[in-house]
Scaffold this active site. Structure first.
Site, short mmCIF file in Angstrom:
data_model
loop_
_atom_site.label_atom_id
_atom_site.label_comp_id
_atom_site.label_asym_id
_atom_site.label_seq_id
_atom_site.Cartn_x
_atom_site.Cartn_y
_atom_site.Cartn_z
CG HIS A 107 33.40 69.56 67.24
ND1 HIS A 107 34.17 70.58 67.76
CD2 HIS A 107 34.19 68.44 67.24
CE1 HIS A 107 35.38 70.10 68.06
NE2 HIS A 107 35.41 68.81 67.76
CG ASP A 166 37.60 66.51 72.47
OD1 ASP A 166 37.16 65.36 72.39
OD2 ASP A 166 38.19 67.09 71.52
CG HIS A 198 39.43 68.36 68.32
ND1 HIS A 198 39.42 67.04 68.67
CD2 HIS A 198 40.23 68.48 67.23
CE1 HIS A 198 40.19 66.35 67.81
NE2 HIS A 198 40.70 67.20 66.95
CG ASP A 244 40.38 64.09 71.42
OD1 ASP A 244 40.31 64.57 72.57
OD2 ASP A 244 39.60 64.42 70.50
ZN LIG Z 1 38.28 65.86 70.01
#
Ligand SMILES: [Zn+2]
Length: 320
Positions: free
Chosen positions: A130, A167, A169, A254
């Protein structure tokens, strides 16, 4: 690769990763110890080559981040730490740990390309995908996988890189770093709508990077079979024709169904299927070699098993 020969797999890890202390935060040091303890208990750790990483030079980080931002993290660490984003914390040791995390990722990639190892895993904290050019975001300080890809490209080691981000996200920092770069094919599968909010299907890259960014946003109740079918199709039909010379993976555990902050319904064994599909891609275009950089994954009871299944799927465990 000789099928009789055990894969040579390296794990890049440094105890300072545990000193990036984030009290009460899901992105905690115990994530790494849970993964290492699991591999140790299963007799896997002793079969892997453990490499102690070096700190990345500021010049290496500066391929992706601004000098002012790098200095700001150094300053906050030196001043005793503090918040640098709504959910990102810097501890006194964070700057050094982040330099090591980036250095581990660069060297993991270099060492796989040189043939020293068949598979390399940078088991690092803080995570990276990120992090933006000028900003810490979502638990991430320096974008480790982007720094690694930029090193391979700028040093002329390869001309085309694939980055696969599973991931849960969206890997927004990585996408931004290479959005108009014709040398990097970026794939992100992620839960949607969800943090960080980007990663719509119509974000496809621009300029020389047009069409080289594939986002697959998925609803929270998407069955793993559907995810895996789309994932395999994307690798086969979109990534493979790009003919990347190396496959880098942003691995976020995750996706796991019991993850406390996210989840996309993945059972432990689904990570094996994910690893197998990546091995198949790498086997067809990159000599079977893979480089994995850890991103998220917060269920301390399951993250080690997810990691083992992924490694087994890659063919990265001795005896595979
Ligand atoms: Zn993540």
């Amino acid at each position: 690769m000789d099928p009789q020969k055990c894969a040579k797999t390296a794990l890049y890890y440094h105890p300072l990763f545990l000193e990036h202390k984030t009290a009460g935060h899901p992105e905690c040091p115990e994530r790494l110890t849970a993964m290492l303890d699991h591999l140790d208990n299963r007799g896997i750790l002793s079969e892997m080559e453990l490499v102690t990483p070096r700190e990345a030079a500021v010049e290496e980080i500066a391929r992706i981040h601004s000098i002012d931002y790098i200095q700001s993290i150094a300053d906050v660490s030196a001043a005793g730490g503090g918040d640098v984003d709504a959910d990102t914390f810097v501890a006194p040791a964070t700057f050094d740990a982040a330099l090591l995390a980036a250095g581990a990722s660069v060297d993991a990639a270099r060492d796989v390309l040189s043939g020293r190892f068949d598979h390399a895993v940078a088991l690092v904290r803080p995570p990276g995908h990120h992090a933006g050019r000028d900003a810490a975001r979502g638990f991430c300080i320096f974008n480790n996988i982007a720094v690694a890809a930029a090193a391979l490209l700028d040093e002329g080691r390869v001309g085309r890189v694939a980055i696969l981000d599973f991931d849960v996200h969206h890997g927004n920092g990585t996408q931004d770093a290479f959005y108009s770069d014709g040398r990097v094919f970026f794939v992100s599968f992620h839960r949607w709508p969800f943090y960080p909010g980007s990663g719509a299907a119509d974000e496809r890259g621009e300029g020389p990077g047009g069409g080289l960014c594939v986002n697959v946003p998925l609803a929270a109740d998407t069955p793993p079979e559907r995810y895996l079918s789309l994932w395999r199709e994307t690798l086969r039909e979109k990534v493979s024709p790009f003919e990347p010379e190396v496959v880098l993976v942003s691995a976020g555990f995750d996706l796991y169904e019991r993850d406390p902050i996210a989840g996309l319904g993945f059972a432990v064994e689904d990570f094996r299927a994910l690893g197998e599909s990546i091995a198949e891609l790498a086997g067809s275009i990159a000599g079977g070699r893979t480089v994995t950089v850890l991103e998220g994954g917060y269920d301390l009871g399951g993250v080690g098993r997810c990691f083992e299944e992924y490694l087994a799927g890659l063919g990265a465990l001795a005896g595979d």
